[in-house]
Design a protein around this motif. Structure first.
Motif, short mmCIF file in Angstrom:
data_model
loop_
_atom_site.label_atom_id
_atom_site.label_comp_id
_atom_site.label_asym_id
_atom_site.label_seq_id
_atom_site.Cartn_x
_atom_site.Cartn_y
_atom_site.Cartn_z
N PHE A 187 1.08 -1.26 0.36
CA PHE A 187 -0.45 0.48 -0.10
C PHE A 187 0.94 1.64 0.28
CE2 PHE A 187 -2.74 3.43 2.14
CZ PHE A 187 -3.80 3.24 1.31
N GLY A 188 2.26 1.50 0.80
CA GLY A 188 2.88 2.78 1.12
C GLY A 188 3.68 2.53 0.12
N LEU A 189 4.03 1.52 -0.80
CA LEU A 189 4.46 1.83 -2.23
C LEU A 189 3.93 2.66 -3.41
CD1 LEU A 189 7.28 2.13 -3.37
CD2 LEU A 189 6.88 -0.48 -3.87
N LEU A 190 2.61 1.67 -3.83
CA LEU A 190 1.96 1.99 -4.73
C LEU A 190 1.12 3.47 -4.95
CD1 LEU A 190 0.13 -1.22 -5.74
CD2 LEU A 190 1.66 -0.40 -6.52
N LEU A 191 1.01 3.41 -2.84
CA LEU A 191 0.38 4.88 -3.17
C LEU A 191 1.51 6.54 -3.04
CD1 LEU A 191 -2.14 6.61 -1.67
CD2 LEU A 191 -1.12 6.56 -0.09
N ASP A 192 2.64 6.00 -3.19
CA ASP A 192 3.95 7.08 -3.21
C ASP A 192 4.19 7.22 -4.21
OD1 ASP A 192 4.11 7.44 -0.59
OD2 ASP A 192 5.50 6.16 -0.69
N GLU A 193 3.69 5.61 -5.56
CA GLU A 193 3.87 6.29 -7.28
C GLU A 193 2.99 5.23 -7.72
OE1 GLU A 193 8.51 4.62 -7.48
OE2 GLU A 193 8.59 4.72 -5.34
N PRO A 194 1.93 5.64 -7.89
CA PRO A 194 0.74 4.88 -8.74
C PRO A 194 1.01 4.09 -9.81
CG PRO A 194 0.40 7.11 -8.32
CD PRO A 194 1.64 6.83 -7.44
N ARG A 195 2.28 5.01 -10.14
CA ARG A 195 2.51 4.58 -11.63
C ARG A 195 3.25 2.91 -11.93
NH1 ARG A 195 6.62 9.38 -14.33
NH2 ARG A 195 6.85 8.98 -11.38
N LEU A 196 3.47 2.56 -11.13
CA LEU A 196 3.72 1.17 -10.83
C LEU A 196 2.74 0.55 -10.84
CD1 LEU A 196 6.33 1.38 -7.60
CD2 LEU A 196 6.91 1.26 -10.02
N LEU A 197 1.03 0.95 -10.93
CA LEU A 197 0.72 -0.56 -10.40
C LEU A 197 0.16 -0.36 -11.99
CD1 LEU A 197 -2.18 2.16 -8.70
CD2 LEU A 197 -1.76 -0.46 -8.45
N PRO A 198 -0.71 -1.94 -12.54
CA PRO A 198 -0.74 -1.96 -13.95
C PRO A 198 -1.28 -1.04 -14.28
CG PRO A 198 -0.88 -4.37 -12.08
CD PRO A 198 -0.83 -2.93 -11.40
N PRO A 199 -0.95 -0.28 -15.58
CA PRO A 199 -1.66 0.20 -16.85
C PRO A 199 -3.77 0.53 -16.35
CG PRO A 199 -0.41 -0.62 -17.91
CD PRO A 199 -0.02 -1.87 -16.86
N ASP A 200 -4.01 -0.99 -16.10
CA ASP A 200 -6.03 -0.83 -15.93
C ASP A 200 -6.06 -0.11 -14.90
OD1 ASP A 200 -6.20 -1.84 -18.52
OD2 ASP A 200 -6.90 -4.26 -18.08
N TRP A 201 -5.14 -0.32 -14.13
CA TRP A 201 -5.56 0.01 -12.45
C TRP A 201 -4.67 1.47 -12.50
CZ3 TRP A 201 -8.46 -2.24 -8.97
CH2 TRP A 201 -9.02 -3.41 -9.18
N GLN A 202 -4.06 1.81 -13.54
CA GLN A 202 -3.45 2.95 -12.79
C GLN A 202 -5.13 4.34 -13.40
OE1 GLN A 202 -0.06 4.93 -14.70
NE2 GLN A 202 0.91 2.12 -14.60
N ARG A 203 -5.90 3.44 -14.42
CA ARG A 203 -6.76 4.91 -14.54
C ARG A 203 -7.51 4.73 -13.44
NH1 ARG A 203 -6.85 1.89 -18.88
NH2 ARG A 203 -8.49 0.21 -18.89
N GLY A 204 -8.57 6.13 -12.93
CA GLY A 204 -9.27 6.67 -11.87
C GLY A 204 -7.90 6.87 -10.92
N CYS A 205 -6.53 6.71 -11.16
CA CYS A 205 -5.38 6.95 -10.02
C CYS A 205 -5.48 9.20 -10.64
CB CYS A 205 -4.43 6.95 -9.98
SG CYS A 205 -3.97 5.16 -9.36
N ASP A 206 -5.67 9.86 -9.55
CA ASP A 206 -4.63 11.22 -10.00
C ASP A 206 -3.79 11.68 -8.83
OD1 ASP A 206 -5.98 11.13 -7.66
OD2 ASP A 206 -7.78 12.73 -7.88
N GLY A 207 -2.96 11.05 -9.03
CA GLY A 207 -1.28 11.25 -8.37
C GLY A 207 -1.70 10.76 -6.39
N PRO A 208 -0.41 10.56 -5.85
CA PRO A 208 0.23 9.96 -5.05
C PRO A 208 -0.39 10.82 -3.97
CG PRO A 208 2.03 10.96 -6.16
CD PRO A 208 1.27 11.35 -6.90
N HIS A 209 -1.05 10.03 -3.24
CA HIS A 209 -1.38 10.13 -1.59
C HIS A 209 -2.69 10.99 -1.81
CE1 HIS A 209 1.93 8.76 0.82
NE2 HIS A 209 2.39 9.72 -1.08
N SER A 210 -3.36 10.94 -3.01
CA SER A 210 -4.78 11.67 -3.15
C SER A 210 -5.70 10.41 -2.56
CB SER A 210 -5.31 11.74 -4.61
OG SER A 210 -5.64 10.42 -5.59
N PRO A 211 -6.89 10.83 -2.08
CA PRO A 211 -8.23 10.07 -1.85
C PRO A 211 -8.57 9.15 -2.95
CG PRO A 211 -8.50 12.22 -0.89
CD PRO A 211 -7.79 12.13 -2.18
#
Length: 395
Positions: A339-363
């Motif tokens: 959780f900590g790493l992926l919240l810091d670096e959401p670009r490490l998520l698989p492409p499908d899961w990056q959709r809906g993210c809007d930057g590190p540490h956002s809700p």
């Protein structure tokens, strides 16, 4: 004409033809009624398949004979269906609820959920029951015209309210988990009332199955011995009766026969107490069950006390056994690290899961990361942890 294998005859049973419907209207089918379609959709969804590699207490690789979330869900479904048949309730709805009740659980059982709750405390929290609803209404992507499985009102209502009303004189809608609050805004689930009788059956079938398999798994793992159970109400007398009748019985048969009789005793008590309450409260339709001042489906007071006593035994002897503590410590660490790493670096998520993210540490990113981790199997979470933290493992 709709054909059904259910034999619902009680006037207070849920009736598929009288369902309050789905969020997105669909045309009915001749061969399967609405609750049968719900059950089938749950069985075929990805989250249900992943339960095969999500465990209750033990991590999947610790032994192939321990229960997984999948085997547990099947055991709950069998008990729920049998009880519903005896009470004249809708078996298909009870089975659907039993099969869906654990979909939102994280990897590593309650240890994983506890860790994810801590990680999400600043992001509107995490609740496995709300996560089940989120999976069924949003995260499963199978159909052309909607997200989720578009299940009936009765199935979703039973899923979120199987333990009782969510809005009470001491609990307002503001305190509800986010997923439940969001969905109820679209499709009112009457959160102030009890669920229908089939959901109440599924909830107690879950309790019965838990007790039975925790005895079995705890003995197989060597966390306690059969003799340690002799002073525990209900299970102790059953064990003494079986071993007294056959002193030479091998341990596997002793455990199985004891567990079998335990399930039988709890089911018979549930049927007896429920019939007593039905005679007292006299519900004439399913909405009478929802509006009742207490659950209609219940254990007797004596059996409820036996159930508590058994859980009081299991807590120190199984759930807090040092071997389990070591496993849960590792499990919590894996979840926190991911959780900590992926919240810091959401670009490490698989492409499908990056959709809906809007930057590190956002809700939004935190919720997306929680969805990703909660959907992992034990094995995938361990592998993903290695890929992200071990330099010698290829990403």
């Amino acid at each position: 004409m709709t054909h059904s294998t259910s034999t619902a005859v009680a006037p207070y049973a849920s009736v598929p033809a009288l369902s309050r419907g789905r969020l997105y209207p669909e045309q009915g089918m001749v061969e399967r009624d609405a609750f049968q379609r719900d059950r089938d959709r749950i069985i075929h969804c990805g989250a249900f398949r992943r339960l095969q590699y999500k465990t209750q207490v033990f991590v999947y690789h610790e032994g192939e004979n321990f229960r997984t979330r999948l085997t547990h869900s099947l055991e709950v479904a069998q008990i729920a269906r049998s009880v519903s048949r005896s009470l004249g309730l809708n078996e298909d709805l009870a089975e659907a609820l039993a099969l869906a009740h654990d979909l939102g659980h994280t990897p590593f059982g309650h240890a994983g959920e506890d860790a994810l709750k801590v990680c999400m405390k600043d992001y509107q929290g995490f609740d496995h029951n709300a996560q089940s609803l989120r999976i069924l209404t949003k995260l499963e992507h199978r159909y052309l015209d909607f997200d989720g499985l578009n299940l009936t009102w009765e199935t979703l209502e039973g899923l979120v309210k199987h333990n009782g009303p969510l809005i009470t004189p001491t609990r307002t809608s503001d305190s509800l988990p986010l997923a439940i609050k969001e969905y109820a805004g679209l499709h009112d689930l009457d959160l102030h009332s009890y669920a229908g009788p089939e959901a109440q059956v599924a909830a107690l079938a879950d309790d019965i199955a838990y007790n039975a398999h925790d005895i079995d798994d705890g003995l197989k793992a060597g966390l306690f011995q059969a003799r340690d159970l002799l002073d525990v109400p209900l299970i102790g007398p059953i064990l003494a009766e079986v071993s007294g009748a056959r002193p030479d019985l091998e341990i596997s048969r002793l455990v199985y026969e004891t567990v079998r009789r335990l399930i039988t005793a709890m089911v018979y008590d549930l049927l007896s107490e429920t019939r007593r309450r039905v005679a007292e409260d006299r519900p004439h339709c399913v909405n009478d069950v929802r509006a009742n001042h207490r659950p209609v489906v219940s254990f007797s007071a004596e059996m409820a006390e036996n159930d508590r006593a058994f859980k009081n035994f299991l807590f120190p002897n199984m759930y807090r056994h040092y071997k389990v503590n070591r496993m849960t410590s590792k499990a919590r660490r894996v979840v926190r690290d991911l959780f900590g790493l992926l919240l810091d670096e959401p670009r490490l998520l698989p492409p499908d899961w990056q959709r809906g993210c809007d930057g590190p540490h956002s809700p939004k990113t935190a919720r997306r990361v929680a969805d990703y981790i909660a959907g992992m199997t034990d094995r995938f979470a361990l592998d993903e942890h290695s890929r992200l933290f071990d330099p010698s493992v290829k990403p």
